[in-house]
Design a protein around this motif. Structure first.
Motif, PDB file in Angstrom:
ATOM      1  N   MET A   1      47.768  56.944  32.465  1.00 38.79           N
ATOM      2  CA  MET A   1      47.756  55.489  32.435  1.00 38.79           C
ATOM      3  C   MET A   1      47.891  54.961  33.859  1.00 38.79           C
ATOM      4  SD  MET A   1      50.277  53.101  30.246  1.00 38.79           S
ATOM      5  CE  MET A   1      50.361  51.386  30.517  1.00 38.79           C
ATOM      6  N   GLU A   2      46.995  54.094  34.261  1.00 37.47           N
ATOM      7  CA  GLU A   2      46.997  53.540  35.604  1.00 37.47           C
ATOM      8  C   GLU A   2      48.064  52.461  35.718  1.00 37.47           C
ATOM      9  OE1 GLU A   2      43.756  51.330  38.370  1.00 37.47           O
ATOM     10  OE2 GLU A   2      43.088  53.034  37.166  1.00 37.47           O
ATOM     11  N   LYS A   3      48.793  52.493  36.843  1.00 43.26           N
ATOM     12  CA  LYS A   3      49.837  51.493  37.048  1.00 43.26           C
ATOM     13  C   LYS A   3      49.212  50.189  37.507  1.00 43.26           C
ATOM     14  CE  LYS A   3      53.631  54.608  37.719  1.00 43.26           C
ATOM     15  NZ  LYS A   3      54.862  54.858  38.463  1.00 43.26           N
ATOM     16  N   PRO A   4      49.859  49.077  37.171  1.00 45.23           N
ATOM     17  CA  PRO A   4      49.271  47.755  37.437  1.00 45.23           C
ATOM     18  C   PRO A   4      49.283  47.354  38.912  1.00 45.23           C
ATOM     19  CG  PRO A   4      51.473  47.523  36.561  1.00 45.23           C
ATOM     20  CD  PRO A   4      51.139  48.989  36.495  1.00 45.23           C
ATOM     21  N   ARG A  11      59.599  33.759  49.271  1.00 40.26           N
ATOM     22  CA  ARG A  11      59.558  32.597  50.164  1.00 40.26           C
ATOM     23  C   ARG A  11      58.099  32.185  50.371  1.00 40.26           C
ATOM     24  NH1 ARG A  11      63.492  36.099  52.281  1.00 40.26           N
ATOM     25  NH2 ARG A  11      65.602  35.339  51.943  1.00 40.26           N
ATOM     26  N   ASP A  12      57.609  32.187  51.601  1.00 40.32           N
ATOM     27  CA  ASP A  12      56.231  31.768  51.858  1.00 40.32           C
ATOM     28  C   ASP A  12      55.262  32.947  51.980  1.00 40.32           C
ATOM     29  OD1 ASP A  12      56.921  29.088  51.854  1.00 40.32           O
ATOM     30  OD2 ASP A  12      57.387  29.083  53.999  1.00 40.32           O
ATOM     31  N   GLN A  13      55.720  34.143  51.651  1.00 32.95           N
ATOM     32  CA  GLN A  13      54.881  35.337  51.771  1.00 32.95           C
ATOM     33  C   GLN A  13      54.467  35.842  50.389  1.00 32.95           C
ATOM     34  OE1 GLN A  13      53.927  36.838  54.743  1.00 32.95           O
ATOM     35  NE2 GLN A  13      54.836  35.035  55.692  1.00 32.95           N
ATOM     36  N   LYS A  14      53.234  36.334  50.301  1.00 36.34           N
ATOM     37  CA  LYS A  14      52.763  36.977  49.076  1.00 36.34           C
ATOM     38  C   LYS A  14      52.426  38.420  49.391  1.00 36.34           C
ATOM     39  CE  LYS A  14      50.834  32.976  46.748  1.00 36.34           C
ATOM     40  NZ  LYS A  14      49.617  32.373  46.209  1.00 36.34           N
ATOM     41  N   TYR A  15      52.849  39.308  48.500  1.00 29.26           N
ATOM     42  CA  TYR A  15      52.602  40.736  48.646  1.00 29.26           C
ATOM     43  C   TYR A  15      51.874  41.224  47.395  1.00 29.26           C
ATOM     44  CZ  TYR A  15      56.343  40.140  52.045  1.00 29.26           C
ATOM     45  OH  TYR A  15      57.105  39.695  53.083  1.00 29.26           O
ATOM     46  N   THR A  16      50.842  42.013  47.585  1.00 31.09           N
ATOM     47  CA  THR A  16      50.147  42.644  46.467  1.00 31.09           C
ATOM     48  C   THR A  16      50.449  44.129  46.537  1.00 31.09           C
ATOM     49  OG1 THR A  16      48.404  40.980  46.512  1.00 31.09           O
ATOM     50  CG2 THR A  16      47.911  43.032  45.372  1.00 31.09           C
ATOM     51  N   ILE A  17      50.967  44.651  45.441  1.00 29.29           N
ATOM     52  CA  ILE A  17      51.328  46.066  45.415  1.00 29.29           C
ATOM     53  C   ILE A  17      50.732  46.740  44.193  1.00 29.29           C
ATOM     54  CG2 ILE A  17      53.461  45.683  46.711  1.00 29.29           C
ATOM     55  CD1 ILE A  17      54.966  46.029  44.037  1.00 29.29           C
ATOM     56  N   GLN A  18      50.634  48.050  44.280  1.00 28.62           N
ATOM     57  CA  GLN A  18      50.188  48.872  43.156  1.00 28.62           C
ATOM     58  C   GLN A  18      51.202  49.983  42.955  1.00 28.62           C
ATOM     59  OE1 GLN A  18      46.176  49.811  44.689  1.00 28.62           O
ATOM     60  NE2 GLN A  18      45.483  49.010  42.727  1.00 28.62           N
ATOM     61  N   GLY A  19      51.232  50.517  41.787  1.00 30.25           N
ATOM     62  CA  GLY A  19      52.059  51.682  41.532  1.00 30.25           C
ATOM     63  C   GLY A  19      53.421  51.399  40.952  1.00 30.25           C
ATOM     64  N   ALA A  20      53.674  50.167  40.558  1.00 23.89           N
ATOM     65  CA  ALA A  20      54.968  49.837  39.951  1.00 23.89           C
ATOM     66  C   ALA A  20      54.771  49.523  38.482  1.00 23.89           C
ATOM     67  CB  ALA A  20      55.596  48.639  40.661  1.00 23.89           C
ATOM     68  N   SER A  21      55.526  50.201  37.627  1.00 23.84           N
ATOM     69  CA  SER A  21      55.416  49.904  36.204  1.00 23.84           C
ATOM     70  C   SER A  21      56.598  49.080  35.696  1.00 23.84           C
ATOM     71  CB  SER A  21      55.274  51.190  35.387  1.00 23.84           C
ATOM     72  OG  SER A  21      56.374  52.038  35.624  1.00 23.84           O
ATOM     73  N   THR A  22      57.647  48.934  36.528  1.00 23.69           N
ATOM     74  CA  THR A  22      58.782  48.088  36.171  1.00 23.69           C
ATOM     75  C   THR A  22      59.152  47.203  37.359  1.00 23.69           C
ATOM     76  OG1 THR A  22      60.488  49.619  36.941  1.00 23.69           O
ATOM     77  CG2 THR A  22      59.767  49.871  34.637  1.00 23.69           C
ATOM     78  N   VAL A  23      59.962  46.188  37.084  1.00 29.09           N
ATOM     79  CA  VAL A  23      60.437  45.295  38.139  1.00 29.09           C
ATOM     80  C   VAL A  23      61.194  46.094  39.195  1.00 29.09           C
ATOM     81  CG1 VAL A  23      62.054  43.415  38.638  1.00 29.09           C
ATOM     82  CG2 VAL A  23      60.505  43.244  36.681  1.00 29.09           C
ATOM     83  N   ARG A  24      62.053  46.998  38.780  1.00 31.97           N
ATOM     84  CA  ARG A  24      62.834  47.809  39.714  1.00 31.97           C
ATOM     85  C   ARG A  24      61.926  48.593  40.658  1.00 31.97           C
ATOM     86  NH1 ARG A  24      67.764  48.730  39.030  1.00 31.97           N
ATOM     87  NH2 ARG A  24      67.688  48.680  36.768  1.00 31.97           N
ATOM     88  N   GLU A  25      60.874  49.206  40.135  1.00 32.58           N
ATOM     89  CA  GLU A  25      59.934  49.957  40.971  1.00 32.58           C
ATOM     90  C   GLU A  25      59.228  49.046  41.973  1.00 32.58           C
ATOM     91  OE1 GLU A  25      57.259  52.151  38.474  1.00 32.58           O
ATOM     92  OE2 GLU A  25      58.855  53.427  37.699  1.00 32.58           O
ATOM     93  N   ASN A  53      52.690  44.156  33.907  1.00 29.15           N
ATOM     94  CA  ASN A  53      51.307  44.212  33.445  1.00 29.15           C
ATOM     95  C   ASN A  53      50.371  43.967  34.619  1.00 29.15           C
ATOM     96  OD1 ASN A  53      52.083  44.332  30.589  1.00 29.15           O
ATOM     97  ND2 ASN A  53      52.748  42.233  30.914  1.00 29.15           N
ATOM     98  N   ASP A  54      49.200  44.536  34.554  1.00 27.97           N
ATOM     99  CA  ASP A  54      48.210  44.326  35.603  1.00 27.97           C
ATOM    100  C   ASP A  54      47.955  42.833  35.764  1.00 27.97           C
ATOM    101  OD1 ASP A  54      46.430  45.514  37.516  1.00 27.97           O
ATOM    102  OD2 ASP A  54      44.788  44.826  36.245  1.00 27.97           O
ATOM    103  N   GLY A  55      47.992  42.364  37.009  1.00 31.85           N
ATOM    104  CA  GLY A  55      47.745  40.956  37.290  1.00 31.85           C
ATOM    105  C   GLY A  55      48.973  40.069  37.264  1.00 31.85           C
ATOM    106  N   ASP A  56      50.154  40.644  36.974  1.00 31.30           N
ATOM    107  CA  ASP A  56      51.379  39.835  36.958  1.00 31.30           C
ATOM    108  C   ASP A  56      51.628  39.191  38.313  1.00 31.30           C
ATOM    109  OD1 ASP A  56      52.145  40.116  34.335  1.00 31.30           O
ATOM    110  OD2 ASP A  56      53.672  41.642  34.713  1.00 31.30           O
ATOM    111  N   PHE A  57      52.207  37.988  38.270  1.00 28.27           N
ATOM    112  CA  PHE A  57      52.647  37.274  39.467  1.00 28.27           C
ATOM    113  C   PHE A  57      54.143  37.058  39.327  1.00 28.27           C
ATOM    114  CE2 PHE A  57      53.695  33.542  41.947  1.00 28.27           C
ATOM    115  CZ  PHE A  57      53.048  33.799  43.147  1.00 28.27           C
ATOM    116  N   LEU A  58      54.909  37.644  40.233  1.00 28.93           N
ATOM    117  CA  LEU A  58      56.361  37.534  40.199  1.00 28.93           C
ATOM    118  C   LEU A  58      56.847  36.660  41.337  1.00 28.93           C
ATOM    119  CD1 LEU A  58      57.286  41.294  39.642  1.00 28.93           C
ATOM    120  CD2 LEU A  58      56.753  39.567  37.918  1.00 28.93           C
ATOM    121  N   GLN A  59      57.854  35.868  41.065  1.00 30.15           N
ATOM    122  CA  GLN A  59      58.491  35.025  42.075  1.00 30.15           C
ATOM    123  C   GLN A  59      59.896  35.565  42.293  1.00 30.15           C
ATOM    124  OE1 GLN A  59      57.408  32.050  43.697  1.00 30.15           O
ATOM    125  NE2 GLN A  59      59.314  32.224  44.833  1.00 30.15           N
TER     126      GLN A  59
END
Length: 70
Positions: A1-4, A11-25, A53-59
């Motif tokens: 299963m591919e990670k999202p 703050r004013d920065q946005k980061y795009t990451i891959q390889g995390a399946s939970t908030v902690r990761e 989930n793939d495409g999630d946006f977290l603040q």
């Protein structure tokens, strides 16, 4: 299963990451101490074990602590 792929705003920065399946990761990937921030997705407060989930946006919102010592 591919990670999202998720986007995290801190703050004013946005980061795009891959390889995390939970908030902690996700926080570990960005080397962010989880005790310093609350994590919100679509107005919902998440805990470290919440699946992502793939495409999630977290603040990330700074956690406020303290108070008066009596």
């Amino acid at each position: 299963m591919e990670k999202p792929t998720i986007t995290i705003r801190l703050r004013d920065q946005k980061y795009t990451i891959q390889g995390a399946s939970t908030v902690r990761e996700a926080l570990e990937i960005l080397q962010i101490p989880p005790e310093l921030f609350l994590v919100v997705r679509n107005g919902e407060l998440l805990d470290g074990e919440t699946p992502l989930n793939d495409g999630d946006f977290l603040q990330l919102v700074g956690a406020i602590s303290g108070g008066s010592a009596k």
